[in-house]
Design a protein around this motif. Structure first.
Motif, PDB file in Angstrom:
ATOM      1  N   GLU A 642     -21.338  27.165   8.264  1.00 17.76           N
ATOM      2  CA  GLU A 642     -20.938  28.413   7.497  1.00 17.76           C
ATOM      3  C   GLU A 642     -22.006  28.857   6.473  1.00 17.76           C
ATOM      4  O   GLU A 642     -22.592  30.020   6.473  1.00 17.76           O
ATOM      5  CB  GLU A 642     -19.583  28.658   6.955  1.00 17.76           C
ATOM      6  N   LYS A 643     -22.207  28.024   5.592  1.00 18.73           N
ATOM      7  CA  LYS A 643     -23.334  28.182   4.857  1.00 18.73           C
ATOM      8  C   LYS A 643     -24.678  28.522   5.262  1.00 18.73           C
ATOM      9  O   LYS A 643     -25.447  29.603   4.769  1.00 18.73           O
ATOM     10  CB  LYS A 643     -23.591  27.043   3.823  1.00 18.73           C
ATOM     11  N   TYR A 644     -24.997  28.058   6.339  1.00 17.11           N
ATOM     12  CA  TYR A 644     -26.408  28.231   7.140  1.00 17.11           C
ATOM     13  C   TYR A 644     -26.209  29.675   7.810  1.00 17.11           C
ATOM     14  O   TYR A 644     -27.175  30.419   7.741  1.00 17.11           O
ATOM     15  CB  TYR A 644     -26.754  27.163   8.143  1.00 17.11           C
ATOM     16  N   ARG A 645     -25.279  29.930   8.232  1.00 23.16           N
ATOM     17  CA  ARG A 645     -25.109  31.188   9.034  1.00 23.16           C
ATOM     18  C   ARG A 645     -25.088  32.346   8.056  1.00 23.16           C
ATOM     19  O   ARG A 645     -25.631  33.391   8.446  1.00 23.16           O
ATOM     20  CB  ARG A 645     -23.807  31.299   9.833  1.00 23.16           C
ATOM     21  N   ASP A 646     -24.469  32.124   6.957  1.00 29.52           N
ATOM     22  CA  ASP A 646     -24.736  33.033   6.150  1.00 29.52           C
ATOM     23  C   ASP A 646     -25.964  33.524   5.303  1.00 29.52           C
ATOM     24  O   ASP A 646     -26.304  34.467   4.789  1.00 29.52           O
ATOM     25  CB  ASP A 646     -23.529  32.860   4.638  1.00 29.52           C
TER      26      ASP A 646
END
Length: 934
Positions: A642-646
Motif C-alpha cells: 500500500e505504501k508503494y502504491r500510494d
C-alpha cells in the motif's frame, strides 16, 4: 573329452596359422616383398641393440626426463615392430601396399631420429638405421618417390644432428662436417645405386610385369586364370575358386570348369601353343559350378611367353544373363521402333512442360535460399515465381501466430497479387473460423475449391473479398516442419479451372520449401535476438565496469548501480538491501526520494524480497525471485504494498525481480527492481526470463563493487582508528589534567564509534560516578549522578562480566532509562565497556544511541581500546594527585618548622600553624586550642 578335443584343435590352428603364412611367403612372395619382411627382424635386432646401448637404467642417465623418454621410445618401437609382424602374417596385401610402405618409411624415420637424439652423440653408428626406410623406398617405389624419401631422411638426420650438437655436447664445425657430410653422401649413394641396380635387373622387370598384370586382373569384372601347354591350371582367381571349388594339383581346365575328359571343341589353346599365335581368341562353353548348375561362359585367351615355355592367360565371363538380356533387348527394340513415331511428338511436348516447371521451381528454390533475412518482401518474389508455375493470379502465405488479443490463428506473412485493401483484410485468420485454409492447417492435408464465389460452397471465410477481386478456384497447402503444421500457402485463380494432380504435387513441394524458408527466418531472428541480447549484456557489463570501478564511497557505488539497473531494465524503481542487525535493511533507492520509508526492512524469508536471500536446499546462496503479479501474491507484506502504491507514479506494484548479492561466504544483500515500464507506462507483459538473467549478472557486478567498497571503507576506518588511538595516546601522555584528557578521549572515540551521548564513569565505594559526559541536556546534573552496583542498572553487569555489554533496546530490560531523573530518556541502544587497569575495573565508558540495535561487536572492540586509554588517564591523574599531595605536605611542614624555630611568641606560633593547616586541608576556617592547667 570334447573339451580336450576342442582345445587341441584350437592349439593346432594357432600353430598352423604362422606355418601356413611362412609357407606362402616362401612360395609366393617376390624379392622386394621378402626384403620388406626381412626388415621386421632387422628392426627387432635394432631394438635389442638400442636396449644394450642405453642400458635402460638410471645409471646411464643423470636426467630422469631423458630416461623416461628412452623407455617410452623403445617401448613404442617394440610395439610398432610387433604390429608390422602381425600385419605381415595375417594382412599381407595391406602390408605390401604402397600406403603401408610410405607409412613405414615415415614412422621409421621419426623413431630413428628420436633414438639417435637420445644417444646424445652425433657420431653414433645408429645413424645407419636410416638405411632401412631408404631400402624400402628403393625396392618398391619409382624415381620421384625415392627422391622424396631421400630428402625426408636427409632432413631428419640433419635436424637430429644439429639438435644434438646444440642441446648436449657441442662439436667443432669441422668435426660436424666430417660426421654429417659423409653419412649423408652414403645415404644418397645407397639410394641411387640400389634403385638403379634393381630397376635394371631382369628379376625386377619381371616383377613389374607381374604387378601390372595382377592389377589388370583385379580391375576386370570377369575372372582370370592361367593355363600351361598341357591344359593344366597354373593359377585360378579366388572368386573362381569360390564358385568351382579349390583346384587340384595338375587338374586340367576342361575338367575343372566343364567336367569333360577331353578338351573343349574348338578350344583355341591347341593352335595357340602349336602355332604360337600372338593374338587373342575366344570360345563359348557350357560351364558347371560346384553345385552342378550349368551356365554359359565366354573364355578369352591371350598368349604369354617366357624363357621356360608358353603359357596362356584366360579370362572367363558368365554370359548367361547377357545372352538373355540380348534377346530381351532385341524384342524391346522392335516394340520401341513401333511406338517411337507415334509417341515422339507427345513426349517432347510433355518433357518441355515438365522442364519449364522444374526450371521455375528451381529458380524459386534458389531465390528462397538467398532471401534477405531482414527484408521479408523478398518472400513476395518467391510467391510470384510459385504462382507462375501453377498458373495462379494470387498467392497468400500464412504462419501460425497470435493477434494482439492473444487469439491463436494464421497470420499473413507474405502475399502476391493482392491489393493493399485485401492484404489488411486477410491479415489474420482465426483458427475458430469455418475455412478451408484452417481445415488445411489442422488436418495437414491440401484442400481445394473449384469456385469460391459459389455461395453453396462451405468453408469460404473471405468469400466476399474473393468476389470483389474476381477470384474463383483456390488450393491451399499445409506448411509442416518436423511433422507439425506451421502455416499454409494458398493459390487463387481468376477463372474456374481445377488444379491438376501435377500442379497439386508441385504446390505441396513449394509449400514444403516455404516451410523451410520460414523456419530459417525464425531461426535467424532468434539467433539475431540472442546476439543482440549478448551484445546488450556486454554493453551493460562494460558500463558497469566503468561506473562501478575505482575507489568510491559505498553509498555512491550503490546509487550508480541502481541507476544503471533502473535504466537498463526500464524499471520504475530500484533498491539495494544489505543484511545488518538480523534484517535486510534498505541502503539506497533509485526512482524514489531517499528519505521515503527509511525503515523498510525484511526478515530472512519475509516477503518476496526476503525470500531472495534464503538459500535453496543444498545451496549456499539465495535465489532469484521473479513475479509479474505482485499484488496477487500471498508472500508480500500488504502494508508495504500500500505504501508503494500510494507513492509510485504508476500507482501500482505489479512486477518485481529480486536477486541476491553474494560474496565468498554467502548472500549478504538483495538487489531489487519494481515495475517494468514501456513508453513511460506500466508494461502489460512485465519482466521476462532474459531480464532476470541480465539482472543476475548486474547483481554479481554490483556485489563485487559493494564488497570492494566495504573493504576500502574498512581499511579507511582502520587507518582512522589508528590515527584516533595515536591522538588519544598523545593526549593521555601529554597532559595530567583529568578533565581535559577525558574530553579528548570522548572526542576521538566519537569519530570512530558514533554516539548521541556518552559518559566516563569512575568506580568508587558507593557505585559509578560520572566524571565526564557528552550529548546530555544538563551535563552538570548528569555529573552528579551515581549508579550503585545494583542489578537494575546495566553498569553492574559490565562490572561483573568485566567485558563489553550491548543492549539493543534498553527500555525493555532497564525501565529506569525512561525516568527523566536519570537523564536517559532519549537512549534506545546502549554500549558499556569497562576501564581496567592491571586486572581491576576502575570505571567504565557508556555510549548511547537514539537508534535501536545500533551497536555491534566491532563498535565494542573499538570502544574497548579507548576505554584502556581512559583507564590509563585516570590512573595517571590519581598517581599525580598522590605525588602532589606528598610534596605539598613536605613543603608545608618544612616551612612551619623553619618559622617556628625562629619565633618565641605563642600567638604568632599559633597563627602560623593554623594557616599551614588550612592550606593543606583546603579549609576556610581553623583554630588552635591551648590547654592550660589552672
Amino acid at each position: 573329452m570334447v573339451h580336450k578335443a576342442y582345445w587341441g584343435n584350437s592349439f593346432t590352428e594357432l600353430i598352423g596359422a604362422p606355418m601356413r603364412a611362412i609357407q606362402a611367403y616362401v612360395s609366393t612372395t617376390r624379392r622386394g616383398e621378402r626384403l620388406a619382411t626381412l626388415a621386421i627382424p632387422i628392426r627387432l635386432l635394432l631394438v635389442y641393440g638400442v636396449v644394450v646401448r642405453f642400458g635402460i637404467n638410471r645409471a646411464d642417465f643423470g636426467n630422469p626426463v631423458l630416461l623416461s623418454a628412452v623407455r617410452i621410445s623403445v617401448l613404442f618401437f617394440f610395439v610398432y615392430v610387433l604390429l608390422l609382424g602381425y600385419m605381415r602374417l595375417y594382412y599381407a596385401e595391406i602390408f605390401f601396399s604402397d600406403r603401408s610402405k610410405w607409412l613405414q618409411i615415415i614412422l621409421d624415420t621419426l623413431v630413428f631420429s628420436v633414438l639417435l637424439f637420445l644417444t646424445q652423440n652425433a657420431k653414433s653408428d645408429l645413424s645407419f638405421m636410416y638405411l632401412i626406410p631408404l631400402a624400402i623406398a628403393a625396392d618398391h617405389l619409382d624415381f620421384f618417390p625415392n627422391v622424396l624419401a631421400l630428402i625426408l631422411v636427409s632432413a631428419a638426420f640433419t635436424s637430429t644432428t644439429y639438435v644434438i650438437t646444440s642441446v648436449f655436447v657441442p662439436y667443432p664445425e669441422l668435426l660436424f662436417l666430417k660426421v654429417w657430410a659423409p653419412r649423408l653422401s652414403a645415404f644418397g649413394s645407397f639410394t641411387v645405386g640400389y634403385w638403379v641396380l634393381w630397376r635394371l635387373s631382369p628379376a625386377r622387370s619381371l616383377d613389374r610385369t607381374r604387378d601390372h598384370l595382377l592389377r589388370a586382373f583385379r580391375e576386370l569384372v570377369s575372372e582370370p586364370y592361367l593355363v600351361g601347354e598341357d591344359y593344366r591350371l597354373l593359377w585360378v582367381s579366388p572368386r573362381l575358386q569360390s564358385r568351382h571349388g579349390e583346384s587340384l594339383s595338375g587338374q586340367t581346365c576342361f575338367d575343372y570348369f566343364t567336367g569333360r575328359l577331353t578338351s573343349c571343341s574348338g578350344c583355341p589353346l591347341e593352335s595357340l601353343f602349336e602355332v604360337a599365335l600372338r593374338h587373342k581368341a575366344s570360345i563359348t562353353i557350357n560351364a558347371r559350378d560346384v553345385s552342378g548348375e550349368e551356365y554359359q561362359a565366354e573364355c578369352t585367351v591371350s598368349p604369354i611367353s617366357n624363357t621356360t615355355g608358353a603359357r596362356a592367360a584366360v579370362i572367363i565371363t558368365d554370359v548367361t544373363a547377357r545372352k538373355q538380356l540380348d534377346r530381351e533387348l532385341e524384342a524391346y527394340a522392335v516394340r520401341v521402333d513401333d511406338l517411337a513415331d507415334a509417341q515422339v511428338s507427345g513426349l517432347v511436348k510433355q518433357i518441355q512442360q515438365i522442364n519449364d516447371q522444374l526450371t521455375g521451381f528451381l529458380e524459386a528454390a534458389m531465390l528462397s535460399t538467398v532471401v534477405d533475412q531482414q527484408d521479408e518482401e523478398a518472400l513476395d518474389a518467391i510467391l510470384a515465381q510459385f504462382a507462375q508455375q501453377v498458373g495462379s493470379s494470387a498467392v497468400i502465405l500464412r504462419a501460425y501466430g497470435k493477434n494482439e488479443a492473444g487469439q491463436p490463428g494464421l497470420v499473413l506473412r507474405a502475399a502476391y497479387g493482392l491489393s493493399e485493401r485485401r492484404r489488411s483484410a486477410v491479415a489474420f485468420l482465426p483458427l475458430s473460423a469455418n475455412s478451408l485454409v484452417v481445415k488445411c492447417f489442422k488436418s495437414g492435408r491440401s484442400q481445394a475449391c473449384l469456385d469460391v464465389q459459389d455461395r453453396s460452397q462451405l468453408g469460404i471465410y473471405f468469400g466476399d473479398l474473393a468476389r470483389q477481386d474476381g477470384q474463383y478456384s483456390m488450393a491451399s497447402f499445409p506448411l509442416t516442419m518436423h511433422g507439425e503444421p506451421v502455416g499454409t500457402c494458398t493459390f487463387y485463380r481468376t477463372k474456374v479451372l481445377p488444379f491438376t494432380p501435377d500442379q497439386m504435387a508441385s504446390g505441396q513441394a513449394m509449400a514444403s520449401l516455404l516451410a523451410v524458408t520460414l523456419d530459417n527466418l525464425q531461426q535467424y531472428r532468434r539467433q539475431e535476438q540472442r546476439a543482440q541480447e549478448r551484445q546488450a549484456w556486454l554493453d551493460i557489463l562494460h558500463e558497469l565496469s566503468i561506473s562501478l570501478g575505482g575507489y568510491e564511497p559505498l553509498e555512491s557505488i550503490m546509487r550508480r548501480g541502481l541507476e544503471l539497473a533502473k535504466r537498463r531494465l526500464q524499471a520504475e524503481t530500484a533498491a539495494v538491501f544489505l543484511w545488518e542487525g538480523g534484517k535486510l535493511r534498505r541502503k539506497a533507492v533509485a526512482g524514489l526520494p531517499d528519505n521515503w520509508f527509511p525503515e523498510e526492512s525484511y526478515d530472512s524469508g519475509e516477503g518476496l524480497t526476503g525470500r531472495a536471500i534464503v538459500p535453496a536446499v543444498g545451496q549456499s546462496y539465495g535465489q532469484a525471485i521473479f513475479c509479474n503479479s505482485v499484488g496477487e501474491s500471498s508472500d508480500v507484506l500488504q502494508p508495504y504494498v500500500e505504501k508503494y502504491r500510494d507513492t509510485l507514479p504508476s500507482g501500482e506494484l505489479k512486477h518485481l525481480i529480486a536477486v541476491p548479492l553474494n560474496d565468498r561466504e554467502g548472500s549478504f544483500g538483495v538487489l531489487r527492481v519494481i515495475n517494468r515500464l514501456k513508453g513511460g507506462k506500466l508494461s502489460n507483459n512485465g519482466f521476462a526470463q532474459p531480464d532476470v538473467d541480465l539482472f543476475g549478472i548486474m547483481a554479481t557486478q554490483v556485489a563485487m563493487a559493494i564488497e570492494n567498497a566495504r573493504l576500502f571503507e574498512a581499511e579507511k576506518e582502520r587507518r582512522e582508528l589508528a590515527e584516533r588511538l595515536t591522538r588519544a595516546s598523545v593526549a593521555v601522555s601529554s597532559s595530567l589534567q583529568l578533565d581535559l584528557v577525558l574530553e579528548q578521549v570522548l572526542d576521538q572515540l566519537g569519530a570512530v564509534v558514533p554516539y548521541d551521548s556518552a559518559s566516563v564513569q569512575i568506580l568508587r565505594s558507593d557505585g559509578f560516578h560520572i566524571v565526564a559526559c557528552r550529548g546530555f541536556d544538563d551535563p552538570e546534573r548528569v555529573k552528579r549522578l551515581v549508579f550503585p552496583l545494583d542489578p537494575i542498572f546495566p553498569n553492574t553487569r559490565v562490572f561483573h562480566r568485566k567485558d563489553a555489554h550491548i543492549i539493543d533496546e534498553v527500555r525493555c530490560e532497564y525501565p529506569h532509562f525512561a525516568d527523566p531523573r536519570w537523564g536517559g530518556t532519549h537512549i534506545r541502544s546502549w554500549l558499556g565497556v569497562p576501564m581496567r587497569y592491571h586486572g581491576d575495573t576502575i570505571g567504565m565508558i557508556a555510549l548511547d544511541s537514539r537508534t535501536p540495535a545500533f551497536y555491534h561487536r566491532d563498535h565494542a572492540s573499538i570502544a574497548r581500546v579507548f576505554a584502556t586509554q581512559a583507564a590509563i588517564a585516570l590512573t595517571n591523574a590519581k598517581l599525580f594527585g598522590e605525588v602532589g599531595w606528598q610534596a605539598l605536605r613536605s613543603r608545608l611542614m618544612f616551612e612551619v618548622a623553619r618559622r617556628l624555630s625562629s619565633l618565641i611568641d605563642i600567638q604568632s606560633l599559633a597563627d602560623i600553624v593554623v594557616q599551614s593547616a588550612l592550606s593543606v586541608v583546603e579549609a576556610g576556617e581553623g583554630s588552635v586550642l591551648h590547654y592550660l592547667d589552672l
